[in-house]
Design an enzyme around this catalytic site. Structure first.
Site, mmCIF file in Angstrom:
data_model
loop_
_atom_site.group_PDB
_atom_site.id
_atom_site.type_symbol
_atom_site.label_atom_id
_atom_site.label_comp_id
_atom_site.label_asym_id
_atom_site.label_seq_id
_atom_site.Cartn_x
_atom_site.Cartn_y
_atom_site.Cartn_z
ATOM 1 N N LYS A 1 9.212 32.498 14.867
ATOM 2 C CA LYS A 1 8.068 31.651 14.545
ATOM 3 C C LYS A 1 8.521 30.197 14.405
ATOM 4 O O LYS A 1 9.717 29.903 14.362
ATOM 5 C CB LYS A 1 7.420 32.120 13.239
ATOM 6 C CG LYS A 1 8.338 32.006 12.030
ATOM 7 C CD LYS A 1 7.669 32.500 10.761
ATOM 8 C CE LYS A 1 8.616 32.374 9.573
ATOM 9 N NZ LYS A 1 7.971 32.787 8.298
ATOM 10 N N TYR B 1 15.102 -1.393 4.415
ATOM 11 C CA TYR B 1 13.937 -1.828 3.656
ATOM 12 C C TYR B 1 14.206 -1.820 2.153
ATOM 13 O O TYR B 1 14.863 -0.925 1.624
ATOM 14 C CB TYR B 1 12.751 -0.907 3.941
ATOM 15 C CG TYR B 1 12.139 -1.090 5.305
ATOM 16 C CD1 TYR B 1 11.444 -2.253 5.637
ATOM 17 C CD2 TYR B 1 12.247 -0.095 6.268
ATOM 18 C CE1 TYR B 1 10.877 -2.420 6.883
ATOM 19 C CE2 TYR B 1 11.678 -0.246 7.523
ATOM 20 C CZ TYR B 1 10.993 -1.412 7.826
ATOM 21 O OH TYR B 1 10.445 -1.571 9.069
#
Length: 385
Positions: free
Chosen positions: A43, A266
């Site tokens: 999956k 940042y």
């Protein structure tokens, strides 16, 4: 193992060793009690490794069934030419029912409404009935009602009861009493179901249960994370004879000198205390490098030139910085290993998960589609088809 060269993916690549998947499946099969078979769970695009290539490798390693969760995953496997027996763990509603039946897969059910929908479809289909023995998600909690639904399926003109199953909540917690209670609850139910429906497949064990408790193996185990060489207990995969199939690499996009007081990223969260060499790595959170890795203490490390180097500053969407030692002759284009081995050093998905206080499943599944998957067999690049 030598990491294969990936000249056509200079920015980043998730390298998947299909032979490692085969070996992991063979290792797990060797741990099963006599008579039990292995269902490989592929999956979530094979836990980020690529569902169809991993499915083929798992089958080559000795898996007898495959499992997915959604109708779309089942359809995609069939479209890729994977025709092995397939279980869809569900749940399914509306058009998903017809889509799964069309693939020939075996859906997992637990409610009368699901039985109604499958009977309304009108085509023959084998189903697995799920008992909720303590996970608290899908499945019928009342064993008596679950047995009644087994009987209803057994009496149906179009449905066939292929198996009964459950799922464990704490198999990855050594010594946890809830696991023992779930196993006991399910074993009692399965004994009654098997008596009423001879020939059904009884299955419960995930990867952790497969490795921890042979009594949970019953007729089949459903191993997911372990076939990828990821440890279900969040420890070293090698302790259970597992070999990580995934290596995640990038490149240095730039190497520059930062003077004392200079910053990276940042928010100027990282400020150089002295002149420092900074490498800019060409992947970021859009590729699956979690932003929180830049905040971890001690700092998250990746490999450059076979050495561990710490992240420097905030992870950006497309890049992050690393602090390079003065005696490491790094240049733009050099390989960076986020997961995997380089020289005598290694970074595992389990290590990154620990930095984030999460699990290795999330690390592997979180590598985005922007990172190309490159398939190889012990270093030799191959066409996964």
């Amino acid at each position: 193992m030598e990491t294969p060269a990936v000249d056509d993916a200079p920015r980043a690549a998730a390298l998947v060793n299909l032979t490692a998947v085969e070996r992991n499946v063979a290792t797990l099969r060797g741990r099963l009690r006599p008579g039990a078979v292995l269902c490989a769970v592929v999956k979530a695009d094979g836990y980020g490794h690529g569902a169809a290539p991993v499915a083929r490798a798992a089958l080559a390693g000795g898996a007898e069934k495959l499992a997915v969760v959604t109708a779309g995953e089942a359809t995609a496997l069939r479209a890729a030419g994977v025709d092995a027996p397939l279980i869809v763990l569900g749940p399914l509603r509306g058009a998903e029912v017809a889509a799964v039946v069309a693939t020939g897969a075996e859906p997992v059910i637990s409610t009368d409404e699901e039985i109604d929908a499958l009977e309304a479809d009108g085509r023959p289909v084998a189903v697995h009935l799920k008992l909720d023995s303590g996970m608290g998600r899908l499945g019928e909690r009342d064993p008596e009602l679950a047995l009644e639904r087994c009987a209803r399926v057994g009496a149906s003109a179009t449905l066939r009861l292929a198996g009964v199953m459950t799922h464990f909540a704490t198999a990855d917690v050594p010594g946890d009493a809830a696991f023992a209670r779930q196993l006991e609850t399910f074993a009692r139910f399965a004994e009654r179901a098997r008596a009423a429906h001879p020939g059904i497949v009884v299955h419960a064990a995930n990867s952790a249960a497969t490795l921890a408790e042979p009594a949970s193996h019953f007729d089949m185990v459903r191993t997911g994370v372990a076939i990828y060489g990821l440890d279900p207990f969040g420890a070293d995969p090698a302790a259970n004879g597992l070999e990580p199939a995934l290596t995640w690499t990038s490149r240095l996009a730039a190497v520059k000198r930062i003077e004392g007081g200079g910053s990276v990223g940042y928010g100027r969260r990282w400020v150089a205390a002295a002149p420092t060499t900074i490498g800019t790595v060409a992947v970021g959170y859009a590729d699956g490098v979690r932003r929180a890795l830049g905040f971890a203490q001690p700092p998250t490390e990746v490999l450059v030139g076979g050495r561990r180097v710490p992240l420097a500053g905030t992870v950006s969407m497309d890049s992050f910085g690393v602090e390079l030692p003065d005696d490491l002759p790094a240049r733009p284009g050099d390989r960076v290993t986020l997961i995997g081995a380089d020289g005598g050093e290694r970074v595992t998905a389990e290590e990154l998960a620990a930095r984030l206080q999460t699990i290795n499943y999330e690390i592997a599944c979180g590598i985005s589609a922007r990172v190309p998957r490159v398939y190889h067999r012990d270093g030799a690049v191959v066409d996964p088809a």
